[in-house]
Design a protein around this motif. Structure first.
Motif, short mmCIF file in Angstrom:
data_model
loop_
_atom_site.label_atom_id
_atom_site.label_comp_id
_atom_site.label_asym_id
_atom_site.label_seq_id
_atom_site.Cartn_x
_atom_site.Cartn_y
_atom_site.Cartn_z
N SER A 52 0.81 -1.27 0.14
CA SER A 52 0.02 0.11 0.02
C SER A 52 0.86 1.40 0.07
O SER A 52 0.59 2.38 -0.69
CB SER A 52 -0.84 -0.04 1.26
OG SER A 52 -1.91 -1.07 1.14
N ILE A 53 2.06 1.04 0.63
CA ILE A 53 2.79 2.25 0.85
C ILE A 53 3.43 2.45 -0.48
O ILE A 53 3.67 3.78 -1.07
CB ILE A 53 3.96 2.16 1.95
CG1 ILE A 53 3.17 2.22 3.01
CG2 ILE A 53 5.03 3.54 1.92
CD1 ILE A 53 4.23 1.69 4.63
N TYR A 241 -6.37 -3.33 -3.41
CA TYR A 241 -6.66 -4.19 -2.34
C TYR A 241 -6.60 -5.78 -2.62
O TYR A 241 -6.10 -6.51 -1.87
CB TYR A 241 -8.07 -3.92 -1.79
CG TYR A 241 -8.27 -4.51 -0.60
CD1 TYR A 241 -7.56 -4.13 0.73
CD2 TYR A 241 -9.36 -5.42 -0.28
CE1 TYR A 241 -7.81 -4.81 1.88
CE2 TYR A 241 -9.73 -6.14 0.71
CZ TYR A 241 -8.77 -6.13 1.89
OH TYR A 241 -9.27 -6.83 3.05
N LEU A 242 -7.17 -5.99 -3.66
CA LEU A 242 -7.06 -7.56 -3.92
C LEU A 242 -5.93 -8.02 -4.28
O LEU A 242 -5.19 -9.19 -3.89
CB LEU A 242 -8.25 -7.81 -5.18
CG LEU A 242 -8.40 -9.22 -5.60
CD1 LEU A 242 -9.37 -9.92 -4.59
CD2 LEU A 242 -8.98 -9.31 -7.05
N SER A 366 -6.65 -0.80 2.67
CA SER A 366 -5.89 -1.32 3.86
C SER A 366 -6.30 -0.94 5.34
O SER A 366 -6.64 -1.62 6.19
CB SER A 366 -4.41 -1.28 3.74
OG SER A 366 -3.79 -1.96 2.73
N PHE A 367 -6.96 0.34 5.02
CA PHE A 367 -7.20 1.18 6.41
C PHE A 367 -8.59 0.63 6.82
O PHE A 367 -8.86 0.39 7.80
CB PHE A 367 -6.97 2.70 6.09
CG PHE A 367 -5.70 3.13 6.26
CD1 PHE A 367 -4.90 2.61 7.10
CD2 PHE A 367 -5.49 4.36 5.39
CE1 PHE A 367 -3.49 2.98 7.29
CE2 PHE A 367 -4.11 4.82 5.53
CZ PHE A 367 -2.96 4.02 6.63
N ILE A 368 -9.37 0.60 5.58
CA ILE A 368 -10.88 -0.08 6.07
C ILE A 368 -10.67 -1.55 6.59
O ILE A 368 -11.77 -1.57 7.37
CB ILE A 368 -11.70 0.22 4.53
CG1 ILE A 368 -11.75 1.51 4.10
CG2 ILE A 368 -12.94 -0.74 4.58
CD1 ILE A 368 -12.48 1.72 2.75
N ALA A 369 -9.82 -2.13 5.97
CA ALA A 369 -9.91 -3.60 6.22
C ALA A 369 -9.29 -3.57 7.84
O ALA A 369 -10.05 -4.40 8.67
CB ALA A 369 -8.89 -4.40 5.70
N ALA A 370 -8.38 -2.70 8.28
CA ALA A 370 -8.12 -2.63 9.48
C ALA A 370 -9.24 -2.17 10.47
O ALA A 370 -9.28 -2.69 11.72
CB ALA A 370 -6.68 -1.75 9.71
N PHE A 371 -9.84 -1.24 10.21
CA PHE A 371 -10.99 -0.50 10.91
C PHE A 371 -11.96 -1.60 10.89
O PHE A 371 -12.59 -1.79 12.10
CB PHE A 371 -11.36 0.75 10.23
CG PHE A 371 -12.53 1.45 10.94
CD1 PHE A 371 -12.18 2.03 12.10
CD2 PHE A 371 -13.67 1.38 10.56
CE1 PHE A 371 -13.06 2.82 12.78
CE2 PHE A 371 -14.75 2.16 11.27
CZ PHE A 371 -14.43 2.96 12.35
#
Length: 419
Positions: A52-53, A241-242, A366-371
């Motif tokens: 992601s970075i 994301y996939l 990634s952030f949505i998945a972590a949240f």
């Protein structure tokens, strides 16, 4: 007016293809996740953030690539980017902490990749202004082909030399590829304004005349620029994301063994490349935005399926293939849409602004998945966003056509003084 021979133009195509293949190898990142976890004992979610970075740094670099090209020239800039990318990967072979991986494999590699990617792509489109969709498909398709080939190369390197040494050999190979490609390219001469007939895809997008060459400031004054950003952001988030976690999805959601799940990486590369070539060429013959809306609708269906359905081997790979095909097509079509809307003269700079949707989309997944705490809720959110973006794409028109439609509507209104 372009005076170079056709043979020289195709030599430039060859150089661009070689570069793009080297740049596209970063899409094999998910092969490294599990091996880095095993070697260093890190959390999988922490390791996967590296990609992601990388994607965010890639997109961020496109903001400045056009100005750097104006200062240093295309060949010098892309060669320097190739050296920077190669060194970033080679130095990653010595990394033993996540922050160092984030810096080298993430920031350094991503920034170099984005710089060479957008400048070589925009330059090639300027050489072939009448076939922007097709030539974008060739260039961006090479990017996807690189990920397919290196799925096997990097997989073999990891098994034979270990995950850390694989970075060393990977970096050396792609450095040679990108620098070699940079030696073959030439900058496109400035095209005379409004000298060529608009391409079919341009007319199909709603522009009856050649688009005005907008500067970045002029583009940012239009609402169409922001709507394109939203659509592009959604299209990128679904694919990126996939790509970053597809192997892990296969193991955890579809119950595949590691070897079978790894085939999903090849599946993504194959259909990603196919989407770039097929949809890129198709976009020269039909309305590009309607084509984008169709891909977003398919992506939404696939995302909802991954979230709600009981995944078999076949259903899992069908969803992966559909998302990869649509993502590859969207990445290919959008450069042509930006040129349809805002012209070719400042394309690398204007597309660099819209392309920030790529980097923000990469991080957002990634952030949505972590949240939300898992794959399935993230698929639902992405699916809903795809539905919204699909509706936006159906109704969006280029600035010239939008203004013309508005003016026509005003002229049809009855005058206050009419009987």
């Amino acid at each position: 007016m372009i005076t170079d021979t056709a043979s020289k133009r195709w030599l430039i195509v060859l150089g661009t293809v070689i570069m793009q293949m080297g740049l596209g190898t970063i899409y094999t990142w998910s092969l490294f996740n599990a091996h880095l976890v095993s070697k260093f004992g890190w959390e999988l979610s922490s390791v996967s953030i590296t990609f992601s970075i990388t994607s965010f740094a890639l997109a961020f670099a496109t903001l400045f690539a056009g100005k750097l090209q104006d200062r240093f020239g295309l060949r010098r800039l892309t060669a320097a980017a190739g050296i920077m990318l190669g060194l970033g990967l080679m130095l990653s072979s010595q990394a033993s902490s996540l922050p160092v991986f984030y810096l080298l494999a993430g920031v350094v590699v991503g920034y170099a990749d984005g710089t060479a990617y957008i400048t070589s792509l925009s330059n090639l489109m300027k050489w072939f202004p009448k076939n922007k969709g097709l030539i974008s498909g060739v260039s961006v398709g090479a990017y996807g082909t690189g990920s397919l080939i290196f799925k096997y190369i990097n997989g073999s390197l990891i098994e034979s030399a270990g995950v850390s040494n694989a970075f060393l050999y990977w970096g050396l190979i792609v450095m040679v590829m990108i620098v070699t490609g940079s030696l073959l390219v030439r900058e496109a001469p400035a095209a005379a304004p409004a000298t060529a007939a608009p391409a079919a895809g341009n007319r199909a997008s709603g522009a009856a005349v050649l688009p005005k060459d907008y500067t970045v400031k002029q583009m940012l004054r239009t609402k169409e620029a922001y709507l394109l950003f939203v659509i592009f952001f959604t299209a990128c988030m679904s694919g990126l994301y996939l790509i970053g976690i597809v192997k892990d999805i296969g193991v955890q959601l579809a119950g595949l063994d590691v070897a079978a799940a790894a085939n999903a990486v090849a599946m993504i590369a194959i259909f990603n490349t196919a989407g770039r070539l097929i949809l890129g060429a198709l976009s020269d013959k039909m309305n590009r935005l309607k084509l984008i809306s169709a891909t977003l609708a398919v992506t939404a269906i696939a995302m909802f399926t991954l979230s709600y359905a009981t995944l078999s081997y076949g259903l899992f790979f069908a969803c992966v293939a559909a998302i990869a095909f649509c993502f590859g097509g969207n990445i290919t079509i959008f450069p042509a849409i930006v040129s349809d809307f805002f012209g070719l003269k400042n394309h690398s700079k204007n597309y660099g602004i819209v392309y920030q949707g790529f980097g923000i989309g990469a991080l957002s997944g990634s952030f949505i998945a972590a949240f939300l705490g898992g794959f399935k809720p993230t698929f639902i959110i992405i699916g809903l966003l795809c539905v919204l973006a699909c509706l936006l794409a159906v109704s969006l028109k280029p600035p010239v056509a939008a203004r013309r439609t508005k003016a026509k509507g005003m002229s049809l209104k009855p005058s206050r003084h009419s009987a």
